[in-house]
Design an enzyme around this catalytic site. Structure first.
Site, mmCIF file in Angstrom:
data_model
loop_
_atom_site.group_PDB
_atom_site.id
_atom_site.type_symbol
_atom_site.label_atom_id
_atom_site.label_comp_id
_atom_site.label_asym_id
_atom_site.label_seq_id
_atom_site.Cartn_x
_atom_site.Cartn_y
_atom_site.Cartn_z
ATOM 1 N N ALA A 157 14.274 26.868 -13.958
ATOM 2 C CA ALA A 157 15.329 27.569 -14.722
ATOM 3 C C ALA A 157 14.818 28.787 -15.479
ATOM 4 O O ALA A 157 15.525 29.327 -16.331
ATOM 5 C CB ALA A 157 16.044 26.613 -15.679
ATOM 6 N N ARG A 166 11.662 26.902 0.778
ATOM 7 C CA ARG A 166 11.175 28.150 0.175
ATOM 8 C C ARG A 166 9.934 28.680 0.890
ATOM 9 O O ARG A 166 9.628 29.861 0.796
ATOM 10 C CB ARG A 166 10.875 27.923 -1.317
ATOM 11 C CG ARG A 166 12.128 27.899 -2.188
ATOM 12 C CD ARG A 166 11.819 27.537 -3.629
ATOM 13 N NE ARG A 166 11.608 26.102 -3.793
ATOM 14 C CZ ARG A 166 11.413 25.506 -4.973
ATOM 15 N NH1 ARG A 166 11.397 26.239 -6.083
ATOM 16 N NH2 ARG A 166 11.253 24.205 -5.047
ATOM 17 N N GLN A 167 9.265 27.821 1.624
ATOM 18 C CA GLN A 167 8.107 28.253 2.424
ATOM 19 C C GLN A 167 8.595 28.592 3.833
ATOM 20 O O GLN A 167 8.385 27.851 4.782
ATOM 21 C CB GLN A 167 7.057 27.142 2.460
ATOM 22 C CG GLN A 167 6.515 26.768 1.083
ATOM 23 C CD GLN A 167 5.532 25.625 1.166
ATOM 24 O OE1 GLN A 167 4.537 25.701 1.883
ATOM 25 N NE2 GLN A 167 5.804 24.541 0.439
ATOM 26 N N LYS A 197 13.774 40.842 -10.510
ATOM 27 C CA LYS A 197 12.702 40.161 -11.237
ATOM 28 C C LYS A 197 11.360 40.388 -10.565
ATOM 29 O O LYS A 197 11.279 40.617 -9.357
ATOM 30 C CB LYS A 197 12.996 38.663 -11.344
ATOM 31 C CG LYS A 197 12.915 37.892 -10.040
ATOM 32 C CD LYS A 197 13.288 36.430 -10.252
ATOM 33 C CE LYS A 197 13.229 35.671 -8.924
ATOM 34 N NZ LYS A 197 13.715 34.286 -9.055
ATOM 35 N N ASP A 207 0.812 -1.224 0.000
ATOM 36 C CA ASP A 207 0.000 0.000 0.000
ATOM 37 C C ASP A 207 0.845 1.274 0.000
ATOM 38 O O ASP A 207 0.309 2.382 0.066
ATOM 39 C CB ASP A 207 -0.949 0.011 1.196
ATOM 40 C CG ASP A 207 -0.222 0.062 2.534
ATOM 41 O OD1 ASP A 207 1.022 -0.109 2.545
ATOM 42 O OD2 ASP A 207 -0.884 0.275 3.565
#
Length: 313
Positions: A226, A98-99, A194, A40
């Protein structure tokens, strides 16, 4: 008869390739462990040798899927129940990092949750590399040895003997890291600003600084799709740079990343081997962190400082 070392190194499934190299550097066999999978999808961890009284180093990056993190948690729990003296998690790539803050209403802070899970499971120390944000070390109430890939990348950049070196960062968030490289290498620094409309998509980018006639090296902590780094490379090349390369610690390269890099203005992109990479890309090169981690483990076992491993921070 030689005395058995009082530390052991074990690997999760995700990091076997790296742990084997670490153990070769240390001159010890890799610890024996069995991971049994059920039909499982559930799995269980069992150590096949005694670790009672040992300092146990458990190597596994926690990049998605979440199975890598769950496997590491079970390894920690099994080591604790097997009476290990101390449990050191070696997480070359700290996934979910990243969080790291609440940047929108009603969102989780996954990096802190992961830190809590590891701490409750029972680690006594963490060894990791190039966290997405340095302050994430504060999520832990245990010692954190935060290693930097700069000890590999700086000698590599110097070996290129680029005549007009310039360091750049593909986003303002990485300016501290890029500035440290530029100061050490005594060369100019260029910033790329950016703007994102949504995750993994860059809407626009501006270059702050002069790149004409320079050999530019873009510095980042990770490359995922990227989009940012290839857009930065194109704009920098269009602005008159002689050449554009990139270095980044963590080689994620998901979705369209490989094709973007192949089609980009980048001469090459250099990563470490913190996470496995099995794809083909002519512009990707990897440097191994095995010696760096082995040196860190040896220094901890001998109660020596590891600050000599840091060229820059």
């Amino acid at each position: 008869m030689s005395e058995k070392p009082q530390f052991s190194v074990f690997s999760g499934t995700n990091s076997l390739y790296l742990t084997e190299k670490i153990c070769q550097e240390l001159g010890i066999p890799m610890g024996k462990m069995q991971i049994q999978h059920f039909s499982d999808g559930e799995f269980c961890v069992r150590y096949e040798e005694s670790i009672r009284g040992h300092n146990v180093y458990l190597v596994n990056s926690t990049n998605p899927s979440s199975e890598n993190l769950m496997e590491l948690l079970l390894m920690i729990d099994a080591a604790k129940r097997a009476s290990a003296k101390s449990i050191i998690a070696v997480i070359p790539y700290y996934g979910w990092a990243r969080q790291d803050r609440k940047d929108k209403p009603r969102v989780s802070i996954a990096a802190k949750l992961e830190a809590d899970l590891l701490s409750v499971a029972g680690i006594n120390r963490l060894i990791t590399m190039d966290l997405h944000a340095d302050q994430e070390q504060g999520f832990f109430n245990i010692p954190v040895d935060h290693l930097y890939a700069s000890s590999l990348f700086i000698p590599y950049i110097q070996s290129l003997n680029l005549p007009n070196l310039c360091i750049a960062t593909p986003d303002i968030g990485g300016s501290k890291r890029a500035n440290a490289y530029a100061k050490y290498l005594q060369c100019p620094l260029v910033l790329c600003n950016k703007f994102r409309e949504k995750a993994n998509e860059v809407a626009s980018m501006q270059i702050i600084g002069d790149v004409k006639g320079y050999d530019v090296v873009l510095v980042d902590d990770m490359v995922d799709t990227a989009g940012s780094i290839t857009m930065a490379a194109k704009i920098i090349k269009d602005m008159g740079a002689n050449s554009v390369r990139a270095i980044a610690s963590h080689c994620i390269l998901s979705g369209p990343a490989i094709q973007r890099i192949e089609d980009s203005a980048l001469e090459e992109i250099v990563f470490t081997d913190t996470i496995p990479f099995h794809k083909e890309c002519s512009k990707v090169k990897r440097l191994s962190i095995a010696k760096l981690i082995a040196h860190t483990i040896k220094s901890l076992e001998e109660n020596e400082s590891i600050s000599s491993l840091y060229l820059i921070k």
